[in-house]
Scaffold this motif. Structure first.
Motif, short mmCIF file in Angstrom:
data_model
loop_
_atom_site.label_atom_id
_atom_site.label_comp_id
_atom_site.label_asym_id
_atom_site.label_seq_id
_atom_site.Cartn_x
_atom_site.Cartn_y
_atom_site.Cartn_z
N ASN A 164 0.86 -1.19 0.00
CA ASN A 164 0.00 0.00 0.00
C ASN A 164 0.89 1.23 0.00
O ASN A 164 2.09 1.13 0.25
N ASN A 166 1.67 3.40 2.33
CA ASN A 166 1.51 3.55 3.77
C ASN A 166 1.74 4.97 4.24
O ASN A 166 1.16 5.40 5.25
N ILE A 296 -6.61 -2.12 3.87
CA ILE A 296 -5.50 -2.14 2.93
C ILE A 296 -5.64 -3.24 1.88
O ILE A 296 -4.71 -3.49 1.10
N HIS A 327 -5.93 1.81 -0.66
CA HIS A 327 -6.42 1.72 0.72
C HIS A 327 -7.71 2.53 0.85
O HIS A 327 -8.02 3.37 0.02
#
Length: 342
Positions: A164, A166, A296, A327
């Protein structure tokens, strides 16, 4: 008398070489022919000799998964079980079996990877975690062995990985808390050497900077991915003279431990402290209050990882280095504005 590939070919009305290609999942064989041959194999009770086949083709149709350390954390965390569910499902539908390995320290882990590669026990490897200066990645690159990383490597931007964004996810969470009026926002991280911890901490820091809120080292805590560790960290948070009004947890299981500790100390969630997690596991919905979290796409990550690995194994010209799974922020009752009623 044992059923042979010739028996299958005769009953299916195809050549033995066609049966062999069906067993090998050859893309040149049509789905109609493949279904017909496999139906005959099932009717006759024919099971291909995979060991003999692997000696000829130098393939095993096995995929290795290197499980992260320590194992006790792995089995407490639904993130890994959901990723593995996606991996196993996609692997099975693609004709691959799974071999898993875990260890208690870095040396044992590296030796396990070496055995898988040198012994040709698998056709490719999935790494379920990434850290800085990862010896497994260095070894697999050196051996030119097919592998895919779940996560992001700081040292090798050219390897195939499924992850992802993040940084963006943590930034979005923090920004939302700021928009709700929170100015004292804590962050409970996993081990700092993990790339996922670094990225989510970076996103948190960027959002604070954008919101004109000073970064406070005393609001950042390192822990493990377990409820017990999260509860111990929360005890440290509660000793602060000026406690956070909101806490971002690196994982839902960590968020659960934080909420449990807050309740044990007579604090209400979210009235006294908002809590947000990551991964949107079933735990987030079962907890009271239900935990706001980041979805996610764990199952999708597992499936995409296998698909990318098989393409590398087969040499299908797969060149994309980093695959990003989108996400989604899921807001539930564990978050509210500071000093307000939920």
């Amino acid at each position: 008398m044992a059923v042979t590939i010739i028996n299958v070919a005769e009953k299916a009305g195809v050549s033995p070489s066609t049966v062999s290609r069906v067993i090998s999942n050859d893309s040149r064989i049509s789905q109609k022919t493949s279904r017909k041959v496999r139906k005959v194999m099932e009717e006759l009770g024919y099971h291909p000799n995979l060991m003999a086949k692997s000696l000829v083709t130098r393939t095993t149709h096995n995929i290795g998964i290197v499980l992260p350390r320590p194992a006790e954390e792995l089995f407490q965390n639904q993130f890994f079980s959901e990723i593995i569910r996606g991996i196993v499902t996609k692997a099975a539908s693609s004709g691959y079996d799974i071999l898993m390995t875990t260890s208690t320290n870095e040396i044992e882990e590296w030796k396990a990877v070496e055995r898988l590669v040198q012994g040709r026990n698998v056709d490719g490897i999935i790494l379920l975690a990434s850290q800085r200066e990862d010896p497994n990645i260095s070894f697999l690159r050196e051996k030119k062995f097919p592998f895919v990383l779940v996560g992001r490597s700081e040292d090798y931007s050219d390897i195939t990985s499924v992850d992802n964004d993040n940084i963006a996810a943590a930034q979005a969470i923090t920004r939302h808390l700021i928009e709700l009026g929170h100015r004292r926002i804590g962050f409970v991280s996993g081990p700092f050497e993990l790339t996922v911890s670094k990225d989510r901490l970076d996103g948190y820091s960027k959002a604070l900077l954008d919101g004109g809120i000073p970064f406070r080292c005393d609001y950042v805590f390192e822990g493990a991915f377990t409820p017990d560790s999260a509860m111990q960290v929360t005890e440290q948070i509660l000793k602060l003279e000026e406690r956070p009004t909101a806490i971002i947890a690196i994982d839902d299981v960590v968020a659960f431990g934080i909420i449990r500790s807050l309740w044990n100390n007579g604090l209400r969630v979210p009235e006294d402290c908002s809590v947000v997690g990551f991964n949107n596991t079933s735990l987030a919905e079962m907890c009271l209050p239900q935990i706001s979290s980041v979805d996610i796409g764990m199952y999708q990550m597992g499936q995409s990882t296998v698909q990318a690995l098989i393409q590398r194994i087969k040499g299908d010209g797969f060149e994309q280095a980093r695959i990003i799974i989108p996400h989604q922020l899921i807001w539930r009752r564990s978050v509210t504005s500071p000093d307000s009623e939920a």
